[in-house]
Design a protein around this motif. Structure first.
Motif, short mmCIF file in Angstrom:
data_model
loop_
_atom_site.label_atom_id
_atom_site.label_comp_id
_atom_site.label_asym_id
_atom_site.label_seq_id
_atom_site.Cartn_x
_atom_site.Cartn_y
_atom_site.Cartn_z
N ARG A 1 0.85 -1.19 0.00
CA ARG A 1 0.00 0.00 0.00
C ARG A 1 0.89 1.24 0.00
NH1 ARG A 1 -4.77 0.02 4.14
NH2 ARG A 1 -5.43 -1.58 2.66
N HIS B 1 -6.43 -1.36 -5.43
CA HIS B 1 -7.24 -0.31 -4.79
C HIS B 1 -6.65 1.03 -5.17
CE1 HIS B 1 -9.51 1.87 -1.70
NE2 HIS B 1 -8.37 2.47 -1.38
N GLU C 1 -3.17 0.45 -3.52
CA GLU C 1 -2.60 -0.87 -3.22
C GLU C 1 -2.26 -1.53 -4.54
OE1 GLU C 1 -3.55 -5.16 -1.14
OE2 GLU C 1 -4.68 -3.38 -0.48
N ARG D 1 5.70 4.11 1.16
CA ARG D 1 5.09 2.79 1.33
C ARG D 1 4.64 2.67 2.79
NH1 ARG D 1 7.80 -2.28 -1.38
NH2 ARG D 1 9.65 -1.70 -0.19
#
Length: 259
Positions: free
Chosen positions: A138, A185, A200, A228
């Protein structure tokens, strides 16, 4: 002495605390924040080698003419990107006695500013390597050149697209890849007046990089800053982090070290 070179601890370092464990491998979670983001993956490995020597942790070494410490890093972070969720597995000399919970506080003062150990745990035998276990990451991506409504519209279009075809380099040759499966995502949000993408992205089979995602946003979009925030593994349909950060996080001391 530079700001990235901490002073060595005074005298031999002993790992404190009750409840020692007999370990072979440990996993460490750490940050990479601030100016240290401009150091390469290889330089970060050297930082950890020095820190582990400073605290006198008995790290195993490879065989051969030029033995090296047995350190196993997770997915490489691009130079210039920050992270709250980097990982490192360390093979210890067999029979080492260490209080795992004390390791973050022991190691952080021996690391450069911005690199902070935030968690540690034993790695059970048979655990897959970080390189093979992490399936997605993510990211928080600050995007320049687009206002928030435009960023949101283009992000929604990417999510709605049945395929996302782009040209990438592989072994020095241009290849055409459909990267839609790696976009898990995507959300455009406002962060203190700046457009920010929460994304993500898949990590296996070349995955999708933040810079490639920004390129898919189209004309005018440019990457300003990338961090990150999580890495995920998946087993039997259950998604977890390789080693969760302590709660609450980010820790105030980590932010202070990175500033």
């Amino acid at each position: 002495m530079s700001e990235n070179e901490p002073a060595a601890p005074d005298g031999p370092v002993k790992v404190p605390g009750p409840g020692p464990l007999q370990l072979v491998k440990i996993r460490l979670r750490f940050t990479k924040l601030g100016k240290v983001r401009f150091t390469s993956h290889r330089d970060v490995a050297r930082m950890w080698e020095r820190a582990l020597r400073r605290v006198q942790l008995p790290v195993g070494r490879s065989q051969g003419f030029s033995p090296r410490p047995k350190l196993h890093f997770g997915l490489a972070l691009s130079t210039g990107h920050e992270s709250l969720a980097e990982y490192l597995d360390v093979d210890l000399v067999e029979g080492t006695t260490v209080d795992v919970a004390s390791l973050p506080d022991l190691l952080s003062p021996a690391l450069p500013r911005g690199v902070t150990a935030t968690a540690a745990a034993e790695v059970p035998p048979g655990t897959p390597s970080l390189q093979h276990a992490v399936t997605s990451s993510r990211w928080e991506i600050e995007v320049g050149g687009l206002d928030l409504p435009t960023l949101a519209t283009r992000s929604e279009a990417l999510l709605a697209a049945p395929e996302l075809v782009m040209t990438r380099q592989r072994k020095g040759k241009d290849v055409i890849d459909d990267v839609r499966a790696h976009l898990h995502h995507l959300q455009a949000v406002d962060r203190d007046g700046a457009p920010l993408l929460i994304a993500e992205l898949g990590a296996q089979n070349r995955g999708l990089r933040p810079s490639e995602l920004v390129a898919l946003l189209g004309d005018g979009a440019r990457e300003v800053g990338v961090c990150r925030t999580h890495q995920f593994t998946e087993h039997d349909g259950v998604r977890t982090e390789p080693l969760p950060a302590p709660d609450p996080w980010p820790a105030p001391h980590a932010q202070a070290r990175a500033s």
